[in-house]
Scaffold this active site. Structure first.
Site, PDB file in Angstrom:
ATOM      1  N   ILE A  15       0.830  -1.206   0.000  1.00  0.00           N
ATOM      2  CA  ILE A  15       0.000   0.000   0.000  1.00  0.00           C
ATOM      3  C   ILE A  15       0.861   1.251   0.000  1.00  0.00           C
ATOM      4  O   ILE A  15       0.514   2.262  -0.619  1.00  0.00           O
ATOM      5  CB  ILE A  15      -0.990  -0.001   1.190  1.00  0.00           C
ATOM      6  CG1 ILE A  15      -2.085   1.048   0.981  1.00  0.00           C
ATOM      7  CG2 ILE A  15      -0.275   0.225   2.513  1.00  0.00           C
ATOM      8  CD1 ILE A  15      -3.010   0.745  -0.167  1.00  0.00           C
ATOM      9  N   SER A  37      11.083   0.564   7.992  1.00  0.00           N
ATOM     10  CA  SER A  37      10.522  -0.744   7.667  1.00  0.00           C
ATOM     11  C   SER A  37      11.566  -1.809   7.930  1.00  0.00           C
ATOM     12  O   SER A  37      12.759  -1.577   7.731  1.00  0.00           O
ATOM     13  CB  SER A  37      10.084  -0.791   6.200  1.00  0.00           C
ATOM     14  OG  SER A  37       9.566  -2.055   5.860  1.00  0.00           O
ATOM     15  N   ARG A  38      11.108  -2.973   8.358  1.00  0.00           N
ATOM     16  CA  ARG A  38      12.038  -4.085   8.563  1.00  0.00           C
ATOM     17  C   ARG A  38      12.526  -4.669   7.242  1.00  0.00           C
ATOM     18  O   ARG A  38      13.581  -5.300   7.191  1.00  0.00           O
ATOM     19  CB  ARG A  38      11.375  -5.185   9.395  1.00  0.00           C
ATOM     20  CG  ARG A  38      11.147  -4.799  10.856  1.00  0.00           C
ATOM     21  CD  ARG A  38      10.468  -5.934  11.602  1.00  0.00           C
ATOM     22  NE  ARG A  38       9.143  -6.219  11.070  1.00  0.00           N
ATOM     23  CZ  ARG A  38       8.363  -7.227  11.467  1.00  0.00           C
ATOM     24  NH1 ARG A  38       8.797  -8.066  12.393  1.00  0.00           N
ATOM     25  NH2 ARG A  38       7.171  -7.414  10.940  1.00  0.00           N
ATOM     26  N   LYS A  91      -6.053   2.971   7.143  1.00  0.00           N
ATOM     27  CA  LYS A  91      -7.216   2.252   7.645  1.00  0.00           C
ATOM     28  C   LYS A  91      -6.923   0.750   7.681  1.00  0.00           C
ATOM     29  O   LYS A  91      -6.106   0.263   6.871  1.00  0.00           O
ATOM     30  CB  LYS A  91      -8.457   2.554   6.797  1.00  0.00           C
ATOM     31  CG  LYS A  91      -8.351   2.108   5.327  1.00  0.00           C
ATOM     32  CD  LYS A  91      -8.754   0.655   5.168  1.00  0.00           C
ATOM     33  CE  LYS A  91      -8.365   0.089   3.830  1.00  0.00           C
ATOM     34  NZ  LYS A  91      -8.509  -1.366   3.756  1.00  0.00           N
ATOM     35  N   ASP A 169     -11.202  -5.815   5.982  1.00  0.00           N
ATOM     36  CA  ASP A 169     -10.164  -4.870   5.584  1.00  0.00           C
ATOM     37  C   ASP A 169     -10.619  -4.069   4.361  1.00  0.00           C
ATOM     38  O   ASP A 169     -10.551  -2.838   4.378  1.00  0.00           O
ATOM     39  CB  ASP A 169      -8.847  -5.595   5.306  1.00  0.00           C
ATOM     40  CG  ASP A 169      -7.737  -4.633   4.941  1.00  0.00           C
ATOM     41  OD1 ASP A 169      -7.179  -4.005   5.855  1.00  0.00           O
ATOM     42  OD2 ASP A 169      -7.430  -4.502   3.745  1.00  0.00           O
TER      43      ASP A 169
END
Length: 309
Positions: A15, A37-38, A91, A169
């Site tokens: 996303i 971010s990992r 969201k 979702d």
């Protein structure tokens, strides 16, 4: 570029790459200065693998956009708020209403902006639909929101885990439009939630609701749709039928097209976020999340055949 607000984008997954980064780059308000971010990285930005390390190393970055799965978002948002950062949440904003409401209180006390985003509300047809319905008598509403999970969530195992929301979702996008265009609260009466026997979240849901005035509202969510995808909301009123199609990007009244155009949902989110920061306000409407919670509370659980991603 010099006038843009530097922003940290947290959670560099599908996303973020598909929507957030292009919308930020195409807008006038923000620039991605940091990626956290990992696994993923943002080209041309400073990148961190640890969120707390970012907060400590870059106190100059006052804006954070959280694109992580919802089950890890509360702790990150809490830490960012405590560090005086303005926070945007993808969201669904949190896994529970309790988490969401707690974050609102923390942001108010800290004097920072908190924005619980609902990108579908920024679809082209939603605002004119809200305006047209404002003086009409709603007689019934039907939502049909069916898509192919394999196409839109490939390899995203978290959506099937506790806190992952399953079919809600995408379904919460429809509920965000519903609660935007209908001025009064929507109440859940009952629901049927279909769980594959090998998954912890529903793959389909049928929800019966009603408006305060008693107009029936139905929603059908399904993640097993193949071929053309369906994202429709139909409202019957005393002045005729209103229909939002393609996720709200097309508006029809009485069968006549009123609005249609290119997707600017995430561009609208970041324009709104900039306005909130500059006016020192927050926007935390949790009504779509409440409907999801009520659907689980009132739901009949139905076990269906296993589903392989």
């Amino acid at each position: 570029m010099a006038d843009r607000i530097p922003l940290a984008l947290v959670g560099i997954g599908k996303i973020a790459r598909d929507q957030h980064i292009p919308s930020i780059e195409g807008g006038q308000d923000f620039v991605v200065a940091v990626g956290v971010s990992r696994h993923g990285k943002v080209e041309g930005a400073e990148n961190f693998t640890d969120f707390e390390a970012f907060l400590a190393a870059r106190p100059d970055i006052k804006v954070v956009s959280l694109c992580t799965p919802p089950e890890v978002r509360f702790d990150m948002a809490k830490a960012a708020i405590a560090a005086g950062r303005h926070v945007l949440m993808e969201k669904p904003p949190a896994t529970t209403l309790g988490e969401a409401e707690a974050l609102s209180e923390l942001a108010t006390k800290a004097g920072v902006t908190l924005f619980a985003t609902w990108h579908s509300r920024f679809a082209l047809g939603v605002e004119p639909a809200r305006q047209w319905l404002s003086d009409k008598v709603i007689q019934s509403i039907s939502i049909v929101w069916k898509e192919d999970v394999r196409r839109w969530h490939p390899g995203q195992a978290w959506i099937w885990e506790p806190g992952g929301f399953g079919v809600f979702d995408p379904g919460i996008n429809a509920l965000s439009i519903l609660t935007e265009i209908v001025p009064d609260p929507i109440m859940v009466q009952n629901s049927v939630l279909e769980f594959p026997e090998n998954k912890k979240q529903p793959i389909a849901a049928s929800i019966a609701m009603r408006t305060v005035d008693g107009a029936p509202v139905t929603a059908e969510f399904d993640w097993r749709q193949e071929g053309p995808q369906t994202w429709d909301i139909t409202v019957q009123t005393n002045a005729g039928e209103l229909r939002l199609s393609k996720g709200g990007s097309e508006l029809y009244i009485g069968g006549e097209e009123q609005a249609s155009g290119p997707d600017r949902e995430y561009a609208g989110i970041y324009e709104r976020f900039a306005q909130l920061i500059r006016s020192r306000q927050s926007d935390t409407d949790y009504q779509p999340l409440r409907i999801v919670a009520d659907s689980f509370l009132c739901g009949e659980r139905k076990i269906v055949a296993p589903f392989e991603d």
